[in-house]
Motif scaffolding. Sequence first.
Motif, short mmCIF file in Angstrom:
data_model
loop_
_atom_site.label_atom_id
_atom_site.label_comp_id
_atom_site.label_asym_id
_atom_site.label_seq_id
_atom_site.Cartn_x
_atom_site.Cartn_y
_atom_site.Cartn_z
N ASP A 156 15.70 -3.43 6.67
CA ASP A 156 14.23 -3.36 6.64
C ASP A 156 13.71 -3.50 5.22
O ASP A 156 12.70 -4.18 4.98
CB ASP A 156 13.76 -2.03 7.25
CG ASP A 156 13.92 -1.99 8.76
OD1 ASP A 156 14.14 -3.06 9.36
OD2 ASP A 156 13.84 -0.88 9.33
N ALA A 157 14.38 -2.87 4.27
CA ALA A 157 13.97 -2.99 2.87
C ALA A 157 14.13 -4.42 2.38
O ALA A 157 13.27 -4.95 1.65
CB ALA A 157 14.78 -2.04 2.00
N TRP A 158 15.22 -5.05 2.78
CA TRP A 158 15.47 -6.45 2.41
C TRP A 158 14.36 -7.34 2.97
O TRP A 158 13.80 -8.20 2.26
CB TRP A 158 16.82 -6.85 2.96
CG TRP A 158 17.41 -8.11 2.42
CD1 TRP A 158 16.76 -9.10 1.72
CD2 TRP A 158 18.78 -8.52 2.53
NE1 TRP A 158 17.64 -10.10 1.39
CE2 TRP A 158 18.88 -9.78 1.87
CE3 TRP A 158 19.91 -7.97 3.11
CZ2 TRP A 158 20.09 -10.47 1.80
CZ3 TRP A 158 21.11 -8.67 3.03
CH2 TRP A 158 21.20 -9.90 2.39
N GLU A 159 14.04 -7.16 4.24
CA GLU A 159 12.97 -7.95 4.86
C GLU A 159 11.62 -7.68 4.19
O GLU A 159 10.83 -8.60 3.98
CB GLU A 159 12.89 -7.64 6.35
CG GLU A 159 11.82 -8.46 7.07
CD GLU A 159 11.74 -8.16 8.55
OE1 GLU A 159 10.86 -8.73 9.21
OE2 GLU A 159 12.54 -7.33 9.04
N THR A 160 11.37 -6.42 3.84
CA THR A 160 10.12 -6.08 3.16
C THR A 160 10.03 -6.80 1.82
O THR A 160 8.97 -7.33 1.46
CB THR A 160 10.02 -4.56 2.94
OG1 THR A 160 10.06 -3.91 4.21
CG2 THR A 160 8.74 -4.18 2.22
N TYR A 161 11.15 -6.84 1.09
CA TYR A 161 11.13 -7.57 -0.18
C TYR A 161 10.81 -9.04 0.04
O TYR A 161 10.02 -9.65 -0.70
CB TYR A 161 12.46 -7.43 -0.91
CG TYR A 161 12.48 -8.30 -2.15
CD1 TYR A 161 11.87 -7.87 -3.32
CD2 TYR A 161 13.03 -9.58 -2.12
CE1 TYR A 161 11.81 -8.68 -4.44
CE2 TYR A 161 12.97 -10.41 -3.23
CZ TYR A 161 12.36 -9.95 -4.38
OH TYR A 161 12.29 -10.77 -5.48
N GLU A 162 11.42 -9.64 1.06
CA GLU A 162 11.17 -11.06 1.33
C GLU A 162 9.71 -11.32 1.67
O GLU A 162 9.16 -12.37 1.33
CB GLU A 162 12.08 -11.55 2.47
CG GLU A 162 13.57 -11.53 2.17
CD GLU A 162 13.96 -12.53 1.08
OE1 GLU A 162 13.12 -13.36 0.68
OE2 GLU A 162 15.12 -12.47 0.63
N ARG A 163 9.06 -10.37 2.31
CA ARG A 163 7.65 -10.55 2.68
C ARG A 163 6.71 -10.28 1.51
O ARG A 163 5.71 -10.98 1.34
CB ARG A 163 7.30 -9.63 3.87
CG ARG A 163 7.91 -10.07 5.19
CD ARG A 163 7.62 -9.07 6.28
NE ARG A 163 8.16 -9.51 7.56
CZ ARG A 163 7.51 -10.23 8.45
NH1 ARG A 163 6.28 -10.62 8.20
NH2 ARG A 163 8.07 -10.58 9.59
N LEU A 164 7.04 -9.26 0.69
CA LEU A 164 6.14 -8.88 -0.40
C LEU A 164 6.45 -9.59 -1.70
O LEU A 164 5.55 -9.83 -2.51
CB LEU A 164 6.21 -7.36 -0.63
CG LEU A 164 5.65 -6.45 0.46
CD1 LEU A 164 5.77 -4.99 0.02
CD2 LEU A 164 4.20 -6.79 0.76
N GLU A 219 6.21 -5.75 -5.91
CA GLU A 219 6.01 -4.72 -4.88
C GLU A 219 7.27 -4.51 -4.02
O GLU A 219 7.59 -3.40 -3.61
CB GLU A 219 4.84 -5.10 -3.98
CG GLU A 219 3.48 -5.13 -4.67
CD GLU A 219 3.16 -6.50 -5.27
OE1 GLU A 219 4.10 -7.32 -5.39
OE2 GLU A 219 1.99 -6.74 -5.60
N GLY A 220 7.98 -5.60 -3.75
CA GLY A 220 9.12 -5.51 -2.85
C GLY A 220 10.26 -4.68 -3.39
O GLY A 220 11.05 -4.11 -2.61
N ALA A 248 10.63 -1.11 -2.01
CA ALA A 248 11.34 -0.93 -0.74
C ALA A 248 12.85 -0.83 -0.98
O ALA A 248 13.54 -0.01 -0.37
CB ALA A 248 11.03 -2.08 0.21
#
Length: 436
Positions: free
Chosen positions: A309-317, A321-322, A325
């Motif tokens: 989830d943190a990895w995906e959050t980084y990819e999105r943000l 900011e990422g 996560a």
Amino acid sequence: MSDLFGTSAAAPVAGPRPLADRLRPQVLGDVIGQEQVLGPDAPLGTMLSSGSLSSLIFWGPPGVGKTTIARLLANESDLHFVQISAIFTGMPDLRKVFDAAKIRRQNGKGTLLFVDEIHRFNKAQQDGFLPYMEDGTILLVGATTENPSFELNAAVLSRSQVLILTRLNTDDLERLAQRAEAELDRKLPLDPAARIALIDMADGDGRGLLNLIEQIAAWKIDGQLGVDALTKRLMKRAAKYDKSGEEHYNLISALHKSVRGSDPDAALYWFARMLTGGEDPRYLARRITRMAVEDIALADPQAHRVCLDAWETYERLGSPEGELALAGAVTYLALAPKSNAVYVAYKAAMNAAKKHGSEPPPAHILNAPTTLMKEQGFGAGYAYDHDAEDGFSGQNYFPETMKRGEYYLPVDRGFERDLKKRVDYFAGLRAKRNRS
């Protein structure tokens, strides 16, 4: 100035000598730091006192005195000093150096050959030093910022002693700053907090500190500067970090071991060190996820999901900011219950698979879609577990010629505490079925 054949008379220069050159020590006793190699009972001190100087490899970061110590060793050993850089020197140049050293030796003068960035020579070029080291034509002193175990060939290492030079500590850098002030004949215009900040900016690099001091000395300032004023005028030196070199592996190892050791503060520090050094956050996301599956695994199955989830959050943000996560994932992993039981079980199973080769599954668990296969006994005697008491038949699922293996041994921590109860429960049922 220096050429391939040794130190020659100084050439005219256009401006004043740099502060770092003016403060270069004239004897080994003036060197700041490196007591672990220069002290009376340390390797170099012992060699000099016994008159048994051997070839050396200086391993350490930039700005800690490798070149200076080599030059002073030549002076104190009455050897002719020759300095070359592996970056700019080829085999024809080396042959000229060796030929000149031979002539010098015939005239009763030895040669200390200092090779900066010696790891830049390939293994075949390094072999070229061996005969001249063995017959005493040169005493080799190599300098490298890379691990000699990986970058230098075994023959050179076997004929040399590796000495580790370390970053200058805060006290060493303060002494160096005081020496600079004496040379400049004035105090630095910094308040105590700004002086500490300046030392921090040097990051253990003595030459770097003197370069910063030289910049400050050129400013026209009334009074003293505080930390904010200093940092506005003077950019912080970039942290030493080679994303493809040894420092990269040292820091990721420190991060991994801090997570494994359940120390979130240390883990976050090394995580931040890598980010400030320019590490790709995606690399960190991948390695953090690896930590979850290796060191936590089923002790906390959610840890794996937190990392993804943190990895995906980084990819999105994206950045910056990422990274927050990912920092959250690092913190979660450090505080999670630890178990490497799956990791150990996986390696044991892999070893067993390689050892036993192509052993087939037992016939009773093979499918038998054809008459021929049924006639051969495929599937005969298979017990459907859902029809068995407790939903467990206790059959053997290993090859018939292989002893049953026990690979997964869950720990009594976290969620694996419950899994251990299940493993023990099924082991008891299996033993009961086998007895009956």
